[in-house]
Design an enzyme around this catalytic site. Structure first.
Site, PDB file in Angstrom:
ATOM      1  N   THR A  19      -1.216   7.417  -0.509  1.00  0.00           N
ATOM      2  CA  THR A  19      -2.549   7.250  -1.105  1.00  0.00           C
ATOM      3  C   THR A  19      -3.307   6.062  -0.535  1.00  0.00           C
ATOM      4  O   THR A  19      -4.516   5.971  -0.695  1.00  0.00           O
ATOM      5  CB  THR A  19      -2.419   7.026  -2.621  1.00  0.00           C
ATOM      6  OG1 THR A  19      -1.752   5.763  -2.832  1.00  0.00           O
ATOM      7  CG2 THR A  19      -1.620   8.122  -3.295  1.00  0.00           C
ATOM      8  N   ASP A  24       5.340  -6.583   9.393  1.00  0.00           N
ATOM      9  CA  ASP A  24       6.400  -6.225  10.347  1.00  0.00           C
ATOM     10  C   ASP A  24       6.420  -7.185  11.531  1.00  0.00           C
ATOM     11  O   ASP A  24       7.495  -7.577  12.000  1.00  0.00           O
ATOM     12  CB  ASP A  24       6.192  -4.788  10.855  1.00  0.00           C
ATOM     13  CG  ASP A  24       6.688  -3.752   9.856  1.00  0.00           C
ATOM     14  OD1 ASP A  24       7.380  -4.138   8.890  1.00  0.00           O
ATOM     15  OD2 ASP A  24       6.367  -2.563  10.042  1.00  0.00           O
ATOM     16  N   ASP A  36       0.721  -4.029  12.060  1.00  0.00           N
ATOM     17  CA  ASP A  36       1.309  -4.295  10.745  1.00  0.00           C
ATOM     18  C   ASP A  36       1.767  -5.749  10.713  1.00  0.00           C
ATOM     19  O   ASP A  36       2.818  -6.112  11.263  1.00  0.00           O
ATOM     20  CB  ASP A  36       2.488  -3.347  10.495  1.00  0.00           C
ATOM     21  CG  ASP A  36       3.016  -3.466   9.065  1.00  0.00           C
ATOM     22  OD1 ASP A  36       3.116  -4.603   8.558  1.00  0.00           O
ATOM     23  OD2 ASP A  36       3.320  -2.426   8.458  1.00  0.00           O
ATOM     24  N   ARG A  53       0.850  -1.193   0.000  1.00  0.00           N
ATOM     25  CA  ARG A  53       0.000   0.000   0.000  1.00  0.00           C
ATOM     26  C   ARG A  53       0.876   1.229   0.000  1.00  0.00           C
ATOM     27  O   ARG A  53       1.748   1.376   0.854  1.00  0.00           O
ATOM     28  CB  ARG A  53      -0.881   0.034   1.258  1.00  0.00           C
ATOM     29  CG  ARG A  53      -1.985  -0.945   1.219  1.00  0.00           C
ATOM     30  CD  ARG A  53      -3.012  -0.649   2.284  1.00  0.00           C
ATOM     31  NE  ARG A  53      -2.481  -0.525   3.620  1.00  0.00           N
ATOM     32  CZ  ARG A  53      -3.228  -0.333   4.700  1.00  0.00           C
ATOM     33  NH1 ARG A  53      -4.529  -0.233   4.575  1.00  0.00           N
ATOM     34  NH2 ARG A  53      -2.697  -0.240   5.888  1.00  0.00           N
TER      35      ARG A  53
END
Ligand code: PRP
Length: 207
Positions: free
Chosen positions: A105, A200, A197, A101
């Site tokens: 945006t 991660d 995340d 991503r």
């Protein structure tokens, strides 16, 4: 259509994988364990054929899977779910979609795609720990369909109403199976409460 896998064994593991104090080793193990359970449900309607097997006692009429299975992890976090589904269906083939991503945006950007030819006529299972806006999932489904895939299911660990709605609008034929349907997205487009995340946390890149 989104189906929540609310079995206590899955929900127990979900509680641990959500926990901010769960480190990357345990996060990976849990992603594998949870994926296996969700995929078990997600594959409940796949095509089977009748076969006859000789047991030590008599002939038995049994069922065997009768479709090519192609697992498609969305890179990078989807890799964390690959081992779990391959434990369930070890002969499945594997295709890849590389998407991230864009931080500004929040739109998916493609950097890699490679699929086995069996996506045509087979059953494709897209895996990604988090469906947030749904943009990455829709992009992966678009790519699979463009390459001839007809039968697609999506397996994630957490999703939210916004992501489900986008996938349902763009691809109403593709069901989503999840261990959690969260409340909403936050301003950074993370599912809340989510798992953070996932990439991660799986690969230890956060700190
Ligand atoms: C995360 C996640 C999904 C995507 C979900 O990946 O694993 O692929 O975001 O967001 P969306 O539903 O709003 O599209 P990320 O972009 O963090 O990439 P990574 O897997 O390489 O960490």
């Amino acid at each position: 259509m989104a189906e929540l896998i609310d079995h206590p064994c899955v929900q127990h593991k979900l509680a641990i994988i959500r926990d901010v104090n769960t480190g990357h080793k345990r996060f990976r193990e849990l992603a594998t364990e949870i994926t296996k359970f969700i995929c078990y449900e997600a594959l409940k309607n796949i095509k089977t054929k009748e076969v006859t097997v000789q047991t030590p006692v008599a002939e038995a009429t049994c069922q065997k899977i009768d479709t090519d299975l192609v697992v498609v992890p969305i890179l990078r976090a989807g890799i964390g779910m690959l081992e779990g589904i391959l434990e369930l269906v070890p002969t499945a083939r594997v295709g890849f979609v590389g998407l991230y991503r864009d931080e500004e945006t929040k739109q998916p950007v493609t950097y890699y795609e490679r699929f086995p030819p069996q996506i045509k006529g087979g059953t494709c299972i897209i895996i990604d720990p988090m469906i947030a806006t749904g943009g990455s999932t829709v992009a992966a489904i678009d790519k699979l369909k463009k390459n001839g895939a007809g039968n697609i299911v999506v397996v994630c660990i957490v999703t939210c109403p916004e992501g489900i709605e986008l996938v349902e609008t763009e691809h109403p034929d593709v069901p989503i199976y999840a261990a959690a349907i969260d409340k909403k997205l936050n301003e950074k487009k993370y599912s809340v409460p989510g798992v953070g995340d996932a990439g991660d946390r799986l690969f230890g890149t956060s700190h």
